[in-house]
Motif scaffolding. Sequence first.
Motif, PDB file in Angstrom:
ATOM      1  N   ALA A  33      -1.448 -29.674  24.248  1.00  0.00           N
ATOM      2  CA  ALA A  33      -1.625 -31.124  24.066  1.00  0.00           C
ATOM      3  C   ALA A  33      -1.207 -31.539  22.649  1.00  0.00           C
ATOM      4  N   ALA A  34      -1.614 -30.734  21.671  1.00  0.00           N
ATOM      5  CA  ALA A  34      -1.257 -31.055  20.290  1.00  0.00           C
ATOM      6  C   ALA A  34       0.251 -30.933  20.088  1.00  0.00           C
ATOM      7  N   LEU A  91      -4.304 -41.406  -0.458  1.00  0.00           N
ATOM      8  CA  LEU A  91      -5.070 -40.984   0.719  1.00  0.00           C
ATOM      9  C   LEU A  91      -4.877 -39.521   1.094  1.00  0.00           C
ATOM     10  N   HIS A 113      -3.621 -26.737   9.306  1.00  0.00           N
ATOM     11  CA  HIS A 113      -3.824 -28.171   9.575  1.00  0.00           C
ATOM     12  C   HIS A 113      -4.080 -28.914   8.266  1.00  0.00           C
ATOM     13  N   ILE A 162      -6.893 -34.395   0.237  1.00  0.00           N
ATOM     14  CA  ILE A 162      -7.052 -33.384   1.292  1.00  0.00           C
ATOM     15  C   ILE A 162      -6.542 -32.030   0.808  1.00  0.00           C
ATOM     16  N   ALA A 174       2.108 -33.978  21.445  1.00  0.00           N
ATOM     17  CA  ALA A 174       1.776 -35.179  20.663  1.00  0.00           C
ATOM     18  C   ALA A 174       2.526 -35.172  19.327  1.00  0.00           C
ATOM     19  N   PHE A 175       2.520 -34.019  18.648  1.00  0.00           N
ATOM     20  CA  PHE A 175       3.203 -33.943  17.351  1.00  0.00           C
ATOM     21  C   PHE A 175       4.718 -34.062  17.502  1.00  0.00           C
ATOM     22  N   ILE A 201      -1.645 -31.642   6.597  1.00  0.00           N
ATOM     23  CA  ILE A 201      -2.108 -33.046   6.635  1.00  0.00           C
ATOM     24  C   ILE A 201      -1.735 -33.721   5.309  1.00  0.00           C
ATOM     25  N   LEU A 258       5.459 -37.781  18.016  1.00  0.00           N
ATOM     26  CA  LEU A 258       5.296 -38.521  16.771  1.00  0.00           C
ATOM     27  C   LEU A 258       6.428 -38.215  15.783  1.00  0.00           C
ATOM     28  N   TRP A 277       2.172 -33.890  10.892  1.00  0.00           N
ATOM     29  CA  TRP A 277       2.105 -32.605  10.194  1.00  0.00           C
ATOM     30  C   TRP A 277       2.196 -31.401  11.118  1.00  0.00           C
ATOM     31  N   TYR A 317       1.777 -39.836   8.292  1.00  0.00           N
ATOM     32  CA  TYR A 317       0.481 -39.149   8.251  1.00  0.00           C
ATOM     33  C   TYR A 317       0.239 -38.279   9.479  1.00  0.00           C
ATOM     34  N   PHE A 318       0.923 -38.605  10.560  1.00  0.00           N
ATOM     35  CA  PHE A 318       0.517 -38.043  11.854  1.00  0.00           C
ATOM     36  C   PHE A 318       1.512 -37.035  12.440  1.00  0.00           C
ATOM     37  N   PHE A 369       3.118 -44.839   7.129  1.00  0.00           N
ATOM     38  CA  PHE A 369       2.001 -44.795   8.077  1.00  0.00           C
ATOM     39  C   PHE A 369       2.173 -43.658   9.097  1.00  0.00           C
TER      40      PHE A 369
END
Lengths: 94, 537
Positions: free
Chosen positions: B317-318, B215, B251, B219, B321-322, B255, B325, B305, B302-303, B299
């Motif tokens: 905001a990013a 997956l 990005h 990219i 969040a990162f 990713i 995570l 990076w 993935y989120f 899983f």
Amino acid sequence: MSDTTHHIVPYRTYALILLLLLVLTSTSVAVTQIELTRWATIVALLLASTKSAIVLAIFMHLKFDQTVYKVMAIFVVLVITAVIILTFLDYGFR
Amino acid sequence: MSSNTTDNTGYKSYLEEDGGRKGIFKWILSTDHKRIGLLYLYAMMLWFCVGVVLGLLMKLELIAPGKTLMEAQAYNATFTVHGVIMIFLIVIPGLPAVFGNFMLPIQIGAKDVAFPRLNLFSWYIYILGGILVIISLFGNGPPDTGWTFYAPYSFKTGTNMLPAALGAFVLGFSSILTGLNFIVTIHRMRAPGMTWFKMPLFPWTLYGTAWIQLLATPIIGITLLMVAGERILGIGFFDPAKGGDPLLYQHLFWIYSHPAVYIMILPAMGAISEIIPTFAKKTIFGYKAIVFSTLAIAFVGYFVWGHHMYTSGMSGAALWAFSLLTFIVAIPSAIKVFNWISTMHQGSISTEIPFLWAASFIFIFMIGGLTGLVLGSLAIDVHVHDTAFVVAHFHFIVFGGVGFAFFGAIHYWFSKIFGRKYDPSWAKTGWIIFFIGFVTLYGPMFYLGIKGMPRRYFDYLEEFHGPNIISTLGAMVMVAGFLIILVNLIKSARHGEKTTEMNPWGGTNLEWQVPTPPPLENFDEIPVIDKATYKYD
């Protein structure tokens, strides 16, 4: 559907799907002429996702396949969706 | 002959089965998963030696401030090529390509992978990618962008960036096809009775890894094509002068490249999960917890990076969040460490060479993991971003994690693969010297980073001199340890004492129930699995 049976899709269906894909592609091009501002990306993604879903379901026979493969494909789409949402957490709030 | 040894009557190992071919052709035309695994091993050994030499040259340059061995441009090229080789040619294919190919079909009770020809084709693509990286060394000079090929510099530099990026692009296909092969193999070819939760943990980690390969890798492929488009056609995806965004490159690059860390580390964790119960003589603690933590790492990985981009100018905001995570992804890794330690608790531990590598893996990986949390914290990252601290952290994770697990795995499965024994005293000597060298090399870099020494410079301030001397000496010690290990393994594979002992360590998985070395299709009859693995009475 078991491993040993195969679903035959009529050529007519393929032709119709091809036509639909061409219409959606033309729509993708046409909407770029409209000033959609921040919605432009969402509209483009929706159109592209619809086309991908049709290709996966019909051309790649996912519609007629076992549930496990449908789940896998949906899972992949969800992961990619989450990745896009996270990316736009940056672009949307800069 | 005891029941634990291979009965050689009428038996031909995969090393003796040449398919009617001679010389190198019995290797490069063979679709046997075991030979393909070894093809990867030999290619990677060569690349690793090149990468180690480049790394040592960098450390020698840094033994004193100012120019020691090379100018700034040569240093930039050295760390770029070192990174490209180590990341794309060694640690990403790493354990899956070598031990995954060799052991996966055997461990799940299959005769080969699902697509043997595709498997050989993947190796050819791998070699083609390597050749492209070699080509990048000539002409306008080696690339100087760093292995990350960051835009906009990557499409402005006059060096040979394009062949190196193309090499990484091609190598991605090898990775994708191997991942696809493993997913289909695991889904379709497990032995009768081997339910998902009776499958050993190494195949489980290969399964999680394969999904990432499948997956995430496309990219990076698209991203590198976009950079090629920038260089050749001047399109403007990442060029601010044309309305493009350099952060978009970062990005897209991360990713892929952060999940790639999990491509590297998950199979390493799988190998450690094989070694520890075998040498603790104890059923693995929390089998299902390890399985689910593997999937969780694959899983959530993935989120996260964005933690490579905290100082790049992302939105607030990013950032939070990162950061959140990143802290979440640490939990499943910690679960694994807890389970390994709990497996050892009250076990009957024998400190053979593979166990020493596994135990030191845990130590090194813990340091790498905990310093990763330091970097995951927004405020602290601002201070140590792009410093030697980051270099130390990812070498503890990537080199310490994958390298120690790789050496552990090869010492664990050596006799099964080659049908020969290695010299344990040299193996132990190599391990202790390598371990001491490793900690001495990378340990001071944490301090240097905290003190503010930036990475990727061939020069530094006088105040950083002392720790850099220690670090360079550590590099020399580590290379000495590596050479001992390498010579011992090569010598033993060629001239070591022959063995047909099927299960020298007392392992419980299927690879220990096939002859040593295994025959061409592994099993005369596909085994029927009726009990869970890792069961020690």
